[in-house]
Design a protein around this motif. Structure first.
Motif, PDB file in Angstrom:
ATOM      1  N   LYS A 257     -38.198 -86.773   5.861  1.00 40.28           N
ATOM      2  CA  LYS A 257     -39.289 -85.945   6.375  1.00 40.28           C
ATOM      3  C   LYS A 257     -39.308 -84.666   5.548  1.00 40.28           C
ATOM      4  O   LYS A 257     -38.269 -84.198   5.100  1.00 40.28           O
ATOM      5  N   TYR A 258     -40.494 -84.108   5.355  1.00 37.14           N
ATOM      6  CA  TYR A 258     -40.550 -82.866   4.570  1.00 37.14           C
ATOM      7  C   TYR A 258     -41.667 -81.954   5.026  1.00 37.14           C
ATOM      8  O   TYR A 258     -42.566 -82.334   5.755  1.00 37.14           O
ATOM      9  N   TRP A 259     -41.560 -80.697   4.588  1.00 44.35           N
ATOM     10  CA  TRP A 259     -42.485 -79.610   4.892  1.00 44.35           C
ATOM     11  C   TRP A 259     -43.011 -79.130   3.556  1.00 44.35           C
ATOM     12  O   TRP A 259     -42.240 -78.818   2.640  1.00 44.35           O
ATOM     13  N   CYS A 260     -44.334 -79.130   3.427  1.00 46.42           N
ATOM     14  CA  CYS A 260     -44.904 -78.681   2.160  1.00 46.42           C
ATOM     15  C   CYS A 260     -46.062 -77.742   2.428  1.00 46.42           C
ATOM     16  O   CYS A 260     -46.570 -77.654   3.543  1.00 46.42           O
ATOM     17  N   ARG A 261     -46.449 -77.035   1.398  1.00 52.70           N
ATOM     18  CA  ARG A 261     -47.503 -76.024   1.531  1.00 52.70           C
ATOM     19  C   ARG A 261     -48.642 -76.333   0.584  1.00 52.70           C
ATOM     20  O   ARG A 261     -48.424 -76.660  -0.581  1.00 52.70           O
ATOM     21  N   GLY A 262     -49.853 -76.206   1.090  1.00 59.61           N
ATOM     22  CA  GLY A 262     -51.046 -76.401   0.277  1.00 59.61           C
ATOM     23  C   GLY A 262     -52.247 -76.617   1.162  1.00 59.61           C
ATOM     24  O   GLY A 262     -52.125 -77.116   2.272  1.00 59.61           O
ATOM     25  N   LYS A 263     -53.394 -76.255   0.654  1.00 56.14           N
ATOM     26  CA  LYS A 263     -54.611 -76.395   1.448  1.00 56.14           C
ATOM     27  C   LYS A 263     -54.954 -77.860   1.684  1.00 56.14           C
ATOM     28  O   LYS A 263     -55.465 -78.235   2.727  1.00 56.14           O
ATOM     29  N   TYR A 264     -54.641 -78.697   0.709  1.00 61.64           N
ATOM     30  CA  TYR A 264     -54.937 -80.120   0.812  1.00 61.64           C
ATOM     31  C   TYR A 264     -53.632 -80.902   0.767  1.00 61.64           C
ATOM     32  O   TYR A 264     -52.770 -80.638  -0.061  1.00 61.64           O
ATOM     33  N   GLY A 265     -53.506 -81.867   1.657  1.00 62.00           N
ATOM     34  CA  GLY A 265     -52.266 -82.624   1.779  1.00 62.00           C
ATOM     35  C   GLY A 265     -51.853 -83.378   0.536  1.00 62.00           C
ATOM     36  O   GLY A 265     -50.673 -83.570   0.282  1.00 62.00           O
ATOM     37  N   ARG A 266     -52.807 -83.824  -0.270  1.00 62.74           N
ATOM     38  CA  ARG A 266     -52.466 -84.601  -1.461  1.00 62.74           C
ATOM     39  C   ARG A 266     -51.792 -83.747  -2.524  1.00 62.74           C
ATOM     40  O   ARG A 266     -51.085 -84.286  -3.372  1.00 62.74           O
ATOM     41  N   VAL A 267     -52.037 -82.467  -2.508  1.00 65.40           N
ATOM     42  CA  VAL A 267     -51.463 -81.598  -3.536  1.00 65.40           C
ATOM     43  C   VAL A 267     -50.701 -80.453  -2.877  1.00 65.40           C
ATOM     44  O   VAL A 267     -50.983 -79.294  -3.124  1.00 65.40           O
ATOM     45  N   CYS A 268     -49.748 -80.797  -2.044  1.00 61.86           N
ATOM     46  CA  CYS A 268     -48.965 -79.732  -1.422  1.00 61.86           C
ATOM     47  C   CYS A 268     -47.603 -79.633  -2.113  1.00 61.86           C
ATOM     48  O   CYS A 268     -47.081 -80.617  -2.628  1.00 61.86           O
ATOM     49  N   ARG A 269     -47.083 -78.420  -2.142  1.00 59.98           N
ATOM     50  CA  ARG A 269     -45.805 -78.143  -2.801  1.00 59.98           C
ATOM     51  C   ARG A 269     -44.678 -78.302  -1.786  1.00 59.98           C
ATOM     52  O   ARG A 269     -44.617 -77.594  -0.791  1.00 59.98           O
ATOM     53  N   LYS A 270     -43.781 -79.250  -2.049  1.00 59.71           N
ATOM     54  CA  LYS A 270     -42.669 -79.536  -1.145  1.00 59.71           C
ATOM     55  C   LYS A 270     -41.722 -78.334  -1.095  1.00 59.71           C
ATOM     56  O   LYS A 270     -41.309 -77.812  -2.119  1.00 59.71           O
ATOM     57  N   ILE A 271     -41.387 -77.901   0.122  1.00 55.82           N
ATOM     58  CA  ILE A 271     -40.513 -76.750   0.314  1.00 55.82           C
ATOM     59  C   ILE A 271     -39.109 -77.178   0.717  1.00 55.82           C
ATOM     60  O   ILE A 271     -38.124 -76.712   0.161  1.00 55.82           O
ATOM     61  N   VAL A 272     -39.029 -78.068   1.708  1.00 55.17           N
ATOM     62  CA  VAL A 272     -37.725 -78.510   2.201  1.00 55.17           C
ATOM     63  C   VAL A 272     -37.874 -79.948   2.689  1.00 55.17           C
ATOM     64  O   VAL A 272     -38.931 -80.345   3.159  1.00 55.17           O
ATOM     65  N   GLU A 273     -36.786 -80.745   2.560  1.00 56.79           N
ATOM     66  CA  GLU A 273     -36.860 -82.170   2.869  1.00 56.79           C
ATOM     67  C   GLU A 273     -35.552 -82.662   3.464  1.00 56.79           C
ATOM     68  O   GLU A 273     -34.471 -82.269   3.031  1.00 56.79           O
ATOM     69  N   THR A 274     -35.673 -83.548   4.460  1.00 58.47           N
ATOM     70  CA  THR A 274     -34.482 -84.215   4.997  1.00 58.47           C
ATOM     71  C   THR A 274     -34.154 -85.381   4.070  1.00 58.47           C
ATOM     72  O   THR A 274     -34.952 -85.759   3.223  1.00 58.47           O
ATOM     73  N   LYS A 275     -33.006 -85.954   4.267  1.00 59.12           N
ATOM     74  CA  LYS A 275     -32.631 -87.142   3.505  1.00 59.12           C
ATOM     75  C   LYS A 275     -32.372 -88.302   4.459  1.00 59.12           C
ATOM     76  O   LYS A 275     -31.417 -89.040   4.320  1.00 59.12           O
ATOM     77  N   GLY A 276     -33.230 -88.460   5.462  1.00 58.36           N
ATOM     78  CA  GLY A 276     -33.115 -89.549   6.411  1.00 58.36           C
ATOM     79  C   GLY A 276     -31.916 -89.437   7.334  1.00 58.36           C
ATOM     80  O   GLY A 276     -31.401 -90.415   7.826  1.00 58.36           O
ATOM     81  N   GLU A 277     -31.466 -88.233   7.571  1.00 58.23           N
ATOM     82  CA  GLU A 277     -30.315 -87.998   8.437  1.00 58.23           C
ATOM     83  C   GLU A 277     -30.572 -86.771   9.303  1.00 58.23           C
ATOM     84  O   GLU A 277     -31.512 -86.038   9.066  1.00 58.23           O
ATOM     85  N   GLU A 278     -29.713 -86.564  10.286  1.00 60.44           N
ATOM     86  CA  GLU A 278     -29.939 -85.456  11.218  1.00 60.44           C
ATOM     87  C   GLU A 278     -29.442 -84.105  10.709  1.00 60.44           C
ATOM     88  O   GLU A 278     -29.746 -83.084  11.291  1.00 60.44           O
TER      89      GLU A 278
END
Length: 167
Positions: A47-68
């Protein structure tokens, strides 16, 4: 009467696989949390959190690696809570530049990821100046009715905020 049913049919399987708040707000210097919920099928996905006006071109900020385990990038952290199928993004020490469009997203394809359709939900983040107080007085922040204020993991509506403010 048939229009809502017809619109529901346009929703392809999985299109509601991720939900979250449409907007959140905080004040400068404070923190806010955004909680997004996903379907069981995405339990092991990043799962990840990204920033940008449009979802297709958002800049990834932080991401999980499928774990808690919590993952952090500067003032932003993310944690996947697989027991209740949610992930939480925390933005700390907010400043006015943090305002904008963000996305909760789930990575579905790792090869040719740019061309994949990752389930996503847009979250509009608003940041307001911290209220100024003088000794012996209390100030409350007014926010537009369309926003939710997130404080210590709680969602407060404007009406609820006003009940927490004196006067």
């Amino acid at each position: 009467m048939w229009l809502p049913s017809a619109l529901l049919l346009l929703c392809l399987p999985g299109c509601l696989s991720l939900t979250g708040p449409g907007s959140v707000a905080g004040t400068t210097g404070s923190s806010l949390r955004v909680r997004c919920q996903y379907e069981k099928a995405y339990k092991g996905h990043n799962k990840y959190w990204c920033r940008g006006k449009y979802g297709r071109v958002c800049r990834k900020i932080v991401e999980t690696k499928g774990e808690e385990k919590e993952k952090r990038n500067g003032r932003v952290s993310i944690r996947d809570h697989t027991d209740n199928l949610t992930f939480t993004v925390t933005m700390e020490n907010l400043n006015m530049n943090d305002a904008g469009s963000y996305w909760c997203r789930i990575q579905t394809i790792w090869i040719l990821d740019v061309l994949s359709w990752d389930p996503s939900v847009q979250v509009e983040v608003s940041v307001f100046p911290a209220p100024s107080t003088t000794p012996g007085s209390t100030a409350c922040l007014a926010v537009p009715d369309t926003l939710q204020t997130v404080n210590d993991g709680q969602n407060l509506s404007t009406k609820e905020m006003l009940t927490h403010c004196p006067g």
